[in-house]
Design a protein around this motif. Structure first.
Motif, PDB file in Angstrom:
ATOM      1  N   LEU A 179       8.518   8.179  -4.554  1.00 14.16           N
ATOM      2  CA  LEU A 179       8.969   9.464  -5.204  1.00 14.16           C
ATOM      3  C   LEU A 179       9.768   9.286  -6.387  1.00 14.16           C
ATOM      4  O   LEU A 179      10.965   8.366  -6.348  1.00 14.16           O
ATOM      5  CB  LEU A 179       9.678  10.245  -4.224  1.00 14.16           C
ATOM      6  CG  LEU A 179       9.977  11.796  -5.044  1.00 14.16           C
ATOM      7  CD1 LEU A 179       9.060  12.599  -5.648  1.00 14.16           C
ATOM      8  CD2 LEU A 179      10.797  12.683  -3.814  1.00 14.16           C
ATOM      9  N   ALA A 180       9.486   9.563  -7.647  1.00 16.46           N
ATOM     10  CA  ALA A 180      10.460   9.559  -8.923  1.00 16.46           C
ATOM     11  C   ALA A 180      10.106  10.853  -9.536  1.00 16.46           C
ATOM     12  O   ALA A 180       9.154  11.354  -9.769  1.00 16.46           O
ATOM     13  CB  ALA A 180       9.841   8.444  -9.689  1.00 16.46           C
ATOM     14  N   VAL A 234       1.615  14.303  -0.912  1.00 15.50           N
ATOM     15  CA  VAL A 234       1.655  12.845  -0.890  1.00 15.50           C
ATOM     16  C   VAL A 234       0.254  12.427  -0.772  1.00 15.50           C
ATOM     17  O   VAL A 234      -0.603  12.820  -0.182  1.00 15.50           O
ATOM     18  CB  VAL A 234       2.209  12.571   0.605  1.00 15.50           C
ATOM     19  CG1 VAL A 234       2.603  10.969   0.603  1.00 15.50           C
ATOM     20  CG2 VAL A 234       3.445  13.357   0.719  1.00 15.50           C
ATOM     21  N   ALA A 235      -0.100  11.255  -1.938  1.00 17.24           N
ATOM     22  CA  ALA A 235      -1.277  10.982  -2.031  1.00 17.24           C
ATOM     23  C   ALA A 235      -1.358   9.333  -2.443  1.00 17.24           C
ATOM     24  O   ALA A 235      -0.321   8.855  -2.364  1.00 17.24           O
ATOM     25  CB  ALA A 235      -1.952  11.758  -3.232  1.00 17.24           C
ATOM     26  N   GLU A 236      -2.513   8.987  -2.490  1.00 14.34           N
ATOM     27  CA  GLU A 236      -2.813   7.784  -2.668  1.00 14.34           C
ATOM     28  C   GLU A 236      -2.383   7.024  -4.087  1.00 14.34           C
ATOM     29  O   GLU A 236      -1.872   5.866  -4.077  1.00 14.34           O
ATOM     30  CB  GLU A 236      -4.203   7.080  -2.501  1.00 14.34           C
ATOM     31  CG  GLU A 236      -4.854   7.567  -1.100  1.00 14.34           C
ATOM     32  CD  GLU A 236      -4.589   6.420  -0.277  1.00 14.34           C
ATOM     33  OE1 GLU A 236      -3.851   5.598  -0.436  1.00 14.34           O
ATOM     34  OE2 GLU A 236      -4.855   6.645   1.234  1.00 14.34           O
ATOM     35  N   THR A 237      -2.361   7.808  -5.158  1.00 10.24           N
ATOM     36  CA  THR A 237      -1.710   7.770  -6.358  1.00 10.24           C
ATOM     37  C   THR A 237      -0.896   8.523  -6.702  1.00 10.24           C
ATOM     38  O   THR A 237      -0.967   9.720  -6.317  1.00 10.24           O
ATOM     39  CB  THR A 237      -2.924   7.404  -7.248  1.00 10.24           C
ATOM     40  OG1 THR A 237      -3.670   8.590  -7.636  1.00 10.24           O
ATOM     41  CG2 THR A 237      -3.926   6.282  -6.881  1.00 10.24           C
ATOM     42  N   SER A 238      -0.003   8.116  -7.736  1.00  8.92           N
ATOM     43  CA  SER A 238       0.852   9.249  -8.295  1.00  8.92           C
ATOM     44  C   SER A 238      -0.006  10.179  -9.043  1.00  8.92           C
ATOM     45  O   SER A 238       0.442  11.333  -8.915  1.00  8.92           O
ATOM     46  CB  SER A 238       1.896   8.483  -9.263  1.00  8.92           C
ATOM     47  OG  SER A 238       1.344   7.950 -10.445  1.00  8.92           O
ATOM     48  N   GLU A 239      -1.049   9.812  -9.800  1.00 14.74           N
ATOM     49  CA  GLU A 239      -1.882  10.935 -10.568  1.00 14.74           C
ATOM     50  C   GLU A 239      -2.323  11.906  -9.406  1.00 14.74           C
ATOM     51  O   GLU A 239      -2.434  13.151  -9.738  1.00 14.74           O
ATOM     52  CB  GLU A 239      -2.829  10.177 -11.237  1.00 14.74           C
ATOM     53  CG  GLU A 239      -2.460   9.358 -12.411  1.00 14.74           C
ATOM     54  CD  GLU A 239      -1.995   8.053 -11.942  1.00 14.74           C
ATOM     55  OE1 GLU A 239      -2.148   7.636 -10.924  1.00 14.74           O
ATOM     56  OE2 GLU A 239      -1.506   7.138 -12.743  1.00 14.74           O
ATOM     57  N   SER A 290       0.678  -1.133   0.095  1.00 15.98           N
ATOM     58  CA  SER A 290      -0.077   0.094   0.081  1.00 15.98           C
ATOM     59  C   SER A 290       0.774   1.208   0.027  1.00 15.98           C
ATOM     60  O   SER A 290       0.823   2.148   0.899  1.00 15.98           O
ATOM     61  CB  SER A 290      -0.980  -0.086   1.285  1.00 15.98           C
ATOM     62  OG  SER A 290      -1.544   1.087   1.370  1.00 15.98           O
ATOM     63  N   PRO A 291       1.565   1.427  -1.015  1.00 16.41           N
ATOM     64  CA  PRO A 291       2.511   2.545  -1.139  1.00 16.41           C
ATOM     65  C   PRO A 291       1.784   4.036  -1.221  1.00 16.41           C
ATOM     66  O   PRO A 291       0.555   3.953  -1.844  1.00 16.41           O
ATOM     67  CB  PRO A 291       3.403   2.457  -2.170  1.00 16.41           C
ATOM     68  CG  PRO A 291       2.776   1.492  -3.099  1.00 16.41           C
ATOM     69  CD  PRO A 291       1.977   0.668  -2.178  1.00 16.41           C
ATOM     70  N   ALA A 292       2.183   4.895  -0.853  1.00 14.26           N
ATOM     71  CA  ALA A 292       1.721   6.346  -0.999  1.00 14.26           C
ATOM     72  C   ALA A 292       2.556   7.140  -1.938  1.00 14.26           C
ATOM     73  O   ALA A 292       3.787   6.506  -2.257  1.00 14.26           O
ATOM     74  CB  ALA A 292       1.590   7.188   0.028  1.00 14.26           C
TER      75      ALA A 292
END
Lengths: 696, 343
Positions: free
Chosen positions: A263-264, A106-111, A37-39
């Motif tokens: 983070l990328a 910081v969020a649940e998805t990268s989008e 479950s990454p953020a």
């Protein structure tokens, strides 16, 4: 002098041990680390080049369903150390360059993180900025040292008198462009803070230096931080020191204890946050006798650094030792500008610093009517001109001669602009290369006998260079066993400390530590060890040699073709010959040399971070507009090497090879383009608009 | 990046209805341009309607001897079509000069000409751009102009603050060839089907740089028609760029030449990388038609076409080099066609 290991595994072209995983896509890179479950993070970047934040409205971002945190200088944790201004992320409302990090969502998805970042509204009190480097910038200053600790200025002999006594003086200004490292894998991390300790999967050129920086910045003990990095998708220096993204992802992880955070950087963000090579302006003089012997050499370098952190590229350094001269002056001056922080880029110093001098040598050869190879031979010094030390080995002349033979240099018509094949103007060029052989002060290797095999552990890094494959070869020969009986584990701070993969020093440093560990192991346990027997070795226990100047040398040869109608440049042939001590693995070594030479070709013809000083930003900040050489630009690329074993550098007899390929290549290209067209391009890159007006 | 609804309707007519009904809706073809813009925040639609599988993926012979190319035909497929390679080599070459293999496999014939004009400032939402944000000005003026226009622009240094300033160029290679070939665009719109000449599809910025084409909201390109043009059997596309592959054109030339002895009987000439539209060089064509097929005449025609060209100054030396580069490239391309060389 050291007792060289007997090469049995060393020198074999073994396939990459990590090759299968990489080809199959099972090698996990930092961002891909499987976690629960990454953020996801997306940075917010400053849109002014200098100023002060007057307000940050995060309401809309925070109101987004799925946004977990919005960190800015108003709510981010206070760091334990802000000594390194590049890493003092979100600590102040001051903006030092456009693109600087001013927040992170910081969020649940990268989008969602990206959407949230778009919604953060930052207002600034903008100040006048100064971001344009000029040769006479009023703020030019002399740094205390140049990277990492070379003298800023060196003067030997009476330069003016020798110039006055010279039969011929070549005096020109050369320039190299701002360039960005642009590894394929962006700067990327996964971080997990469990409330008391941090695990950081980071794309880095050194897990231990990375950990040290993170510990300093956050005030953590080393035991609290584990950095893991088995694979790196290229670094070229830009992952040699941690940048703001590493602090940012750690900060985000610490704001969400127990939650892994990723983070990328986007490609565009890498143009502001991941380091770059400063543009360089090189004022160069070469004075020589009619027979080509150099009397005077001067190289006065102007380059930039950022206002908040100094990085002084050592561009003038290679000219101090490359050729003979009765008198010599090399200087560095910097302008501290409102620009992103420059840093290491493959062969800092040597790469740009062999452009001006090697084109100047070509110009001098032409002035004197001497073959460019012969001119270099006549000025090949018997000892290091700077220190007076003997060379541990110097086979530049042999590289030039063998390259000439392989390339077909003999009988070359020196006249420029006279060869035409169809629509192409054809020319050839040559330049010399050099790179210092360096060993870092700290690295430790453990050797353990485990289930009938030897396990070697060291926190080294493989950026695609081949460390996974070459270190077992060294360990096998140091232990006197078959290479298949050796397993080497790298890329984790759980293994003993290792130095950065930088300065082409990795194999020298880690290999030396491994050899010591093997010696210790055999000393303690003999040749019939028991399961679990273990010994450790440190690089500082290895033999050292302070009596010799240790460098790798090489020569690149280029055939350039220039379209007579359009000025387009193609390079059908690129050939290098190198003298780098023992080549430990021809397969991975060839890849390093060819990769370096191709990157040099890229520097010569394409790479150019176009600075827009009106807004303080690289205008062409993506890979569609920032051109990196592609396959179609180059035909036959060959790397060859001499049989050289250097007994002074280490027990492998090997010098570093990761960087020398890029050195000299751009000068060879420019020299070949001149030979093809008669147009001398002294400013990189060599683009068609710089040739067009002089074409027939 | 902004969330959007995604629809994949069952027919072309339905797709047109769905887009027409939502003011902030867009069609999605291959996505090679739109998806980038979605990520960058340059395009911010509320609804994306996928038409990739709806329009024809066939290239059929027309009654008059031309070709009708369905909008969903990929750039790769069209470049490989034997009929195109034989009868319209300029088009096959232009297609293969664009992007890279992966992108050409995705890009569609209907979508490729509709990619947005290219400009680093348009792509960067932190800078001023009248196309992206009408009225915000034009950061490209006096900026990085290497890839910007020299034709169809009002002055060497337009007013960067004016709401109508835009000096971007259209990046499609295929479109340059289609402009030279007098292709016809088949459109299905809210009011039904219609055709328009390809040369009229794109527009200069005029007073509204936000619009790249004359298409209205809900207009969907369903096919591109290539009329018969026997002289196109001797045609070629010359793209000049900063690296050998995978780069936009600094300048490009699409040309077809019909020579009778030493005289130019007919000619088609279009230029890329130089204007907001694929630039049909009608002035040069007029000068050439009926004149001598000599290098001197080719150069004179090129110079006539470029008489009104406006170099744009900029931070990296500007783009003034494009004018001599174009003159040389046009001349060389026509010369090579005269000599029978195709590249």
């Amino acid at each position: 002098m050291t007792d060289l290991l007997e090469p049995r595994a060393m020198g074999r072209d073994l396939v990459r041990r990590d090759g299968v995983q990489k080809v199959r896509g099972t090698a996990t890179y930092a961002y891909e680390t499987p976690v629960e479950s990454p953020a996801f993070c997306h940075p917010v970047q400053a849109t002014v080049a200098r100023g002060r934040i007057t307000g940050i409205d995060t309401e809309a971002a925070e109101a987004l369903d799925g946004v977990l945190a919005v960190l800015t200088s108003e709510n981010a944790e206070r760091l334990a150390s802000t000594d390194d201004a590049e890493l003092a992320v979100l600590q102040s409302p001051d903006v030092a360059f456009r693109g600087q990090v001013v927040g992170v969502v910081v969020a649940e998805t990268s989008e969602l993180a990206r959407q949230g970042a778009d919604l953060v509204v930052v207002t600034y009190a903008e100040q006048e900025h100064d971001s344009a480097l000029t040769v006479d910038h009023p703020g030019l200053y002399a740094p205390e040292k140049v990277n990492p600790s070379y003298d800023t200025d060196v003067v030997q002999g009476d330069v003016d008198a020798e110039l006055a006594a010279s039969a011929v003086v070549v005096s020109h200004t050369y320039a190299t462009a701002m360039v960005h490292n642009n590894p394929l894998e962006p700067h990327a991390s996964t971080a997990l803070w469990d409330g008391s300790s941090l695990t950081l999967w980071d794309s880095t050129q050194g897990v231990h230096p990375d950990r040290k920086a993170v510990c300093t910045v956050f005030g953590l003990e080393e035991e609290q931080v584990r950095v893991v990095c088995p694979y790196v998708g290229g670094g070229f220096g830009s992952k040699g020191t941690p940048h703001a993204n590493v602090v940012l992802v750690t900060m985000a992880a610490r704001a969400l204890p127990g939650r892994p955070v990723k983070l990328a950087l986007t490609r565009q963000q890498m143009f502001s946050l991941a380091g770059y090579r400063t543009p360089t302006i090189q004022r160069m003089q070469l004075g020589a006798d009619r027979d080509g012997r150099i009397r005077a050499l001067t190289l006065d370098v102007v380059e930039q650094t950022s206002r908040i952190k100094e990085f002084a590229e050592q561009t003038g350094v290679p000219a101090r030792m490359m050729y003979t001269a009765n008198a010599r002056r090399t200087t560095h001056r910097l302008a501290a500008l409102d620009v992103p922080v420059p840093s290491w880029f493959r062969a800092p110093g040597e790469c740009p610093g062999m452009f001006g001098p090697e084109v100047a040598m070509d110009e001098l050869a032409h002035e004197l009517g001497i073959d460019p190879i012969e001119l270099r031979v006549r000025n090949d010094p018997e000892r290091d001109p700077e220190t007076g030390q003997p060379w541990s080995s110097r086979h530049l002349v042999e590289c030039l001669r063998e390259g000439a033979e392989r390339f077909g240099w003999a009988g070359r018509d020196p006249r420029p602009g006279v060869r035409r094949e169809g629509r192409w103007l054809v020319g050839t060029g040559v330049a010399s290369s050099v790179y210092p052989t360096m060993r870092q002060a700290q690295s430790t290797a453990d050797v353990r006998f485990e289930d009938g095999r030897y396990v070697v552990e060291i926190g080294a890094a493989d950026l695609g260079t081949g460390a996974w494959t070459v270190l077992p070869q060294i360990a096998a020969d140091a232990l006197g066993v078959d290479v298949d009986d050796v397993e080497v584990r790298i890329g984790d701070t759980r293994y003993p400390i290792a130095s950065v993969a930088g300065g082409s020093s990795g194999t020298n440093t880690w290999g030396s530590a491994i050899a010591v560990a093997a010696r210790e192991f055999r000393g303690k346990f003999g040749t019939d060890p028991r399961d679990g027997d273990e010994a450790s070795g440190q690089v500082d226990q290895a033999d050292t040699d302070d009596e010799h100047a240790t460098y790798a040398f090489g020569a690149q040869f280029v055939e350039a073709r220039v379209d007579v109608d359009t000025g387009e440049v193609r390079v059908p042939r690129l050939l290098g010959v190198f003298a780098c001590g023992r080549i430990l693995n021809p397969r991975t070594a060839r890849s390093q040399f060819i990769g370096g030479m191709t990157m040099g070709l890229s520097m010569a013809l394409h790479e150019n971070s176009v600075w827009d000083p009106r807004i303080g930003q690289v205008a062409n900040h993506d890979l569609a507009e920032y051109h990196v050489t592609v396959n179609a630009d180059v035909g036959d690329v060959q790397a060859h090497w001499l049989d050289e074993e250097d007994p002074y550098v280490n027990v492998m007899g090997a010098k570093g090879i990761g960087e020398i390929g890029i050195v000299g290549t751009a000068a060879a290209v420019s020299n070949a383009v001149w030979h093809a067209t008669g147009v001398r391009v002294r400013e990189l890159p060599v683009t068609l608009d710089r040739l067009l007006t002089a074409l027939p | 990046m902004k969330p959007f609804a995604f629809a994949r309707p069952g027919s072309v007519a339905e797709a047109v209805r769905e887009v027409s009904a939502e003011p902030n809706a867009v069609f999605l073809g291959g996505g090679t341009n739109l998806v980038d813009h979605l990520k960058l925040g340059v395009a911010r639609p509320d609804l994306v309607v996928d038409v990739r599988t709806l329009t024809s993926r066939e290239t059929t012979d027309t009654a008059d001897g031309g070709l009708l190319v369905g909008a969903a035909v990929s750039n790769s497929e069209l470049a490989a079509d034997r009929r195109v390679r034989e009868h319209y080599p300029v088009l096959a070459q232009a297609l293969l000069a664009g992007a890279n293999g992966q992108l050409r496999n995705l890009a569609t014939v209907g979508g490729n000409p509709l990619q947005r004009t290219r400009c680093v400032y348009f792509q960067d939402v932190t800078t001023a751009c009248n196309k992206r944000e009408p009225g915000s000005g034009c950061a490209a003026v006096g900026g990085y102009t290497r890839y910007h226009a020299v034709l169809g622009v009002p002055a060497a240094l337009p007013d960067a603050t004016a709401a109508d300033t835009c000096i971007a160029t259209h990046p499609s290679d295929m479109a340059v060839a289609l402009a030279a070939l007098d292709a016809v665009v088949h459109v299905l719109g809210p009011q039904g089907a219609r055709t328009l000449p390809f040369r009229e599809l794109h527009r200069l910025p005029g007073d509204d740089p936000s619009r790249d084409t004359v298409l209205g909201h809900g207009d969907l390109v369903t096919a591109i028609e290539l009329p018969p043009l026997p002289m196109a059997a001797r045609s070629t596309y010359r793209k000049v760029r900063d690296r050998a592959s995978y780069a936009f054109a600094l300048v490009s030339v699409a040309a077809a030449l019909d020579v009778d002895g030493d005289t130019v009987r007919d000619v088609r000439l279009a230029l890329g990388g130089v204007a907001h539209v694929p630039w049909r060089a009608t002035r040069a064509e007029e000068v050439l038609r009926g004149g001598p097929a000599t290098e001197h005449a080719f150069r004179a025609a090129a110079e006539a076409e470029l008489a009104a060209a406006q170099p744009q100054p900029g931070v990296d030396g500007g783009n003034g080099f494009k004018i001599p580069l174009l003159t040389r490239t046009i001349t060389a391309t026509l010369r090579d066609l005269t000599e029978g060389a195709t590249s």
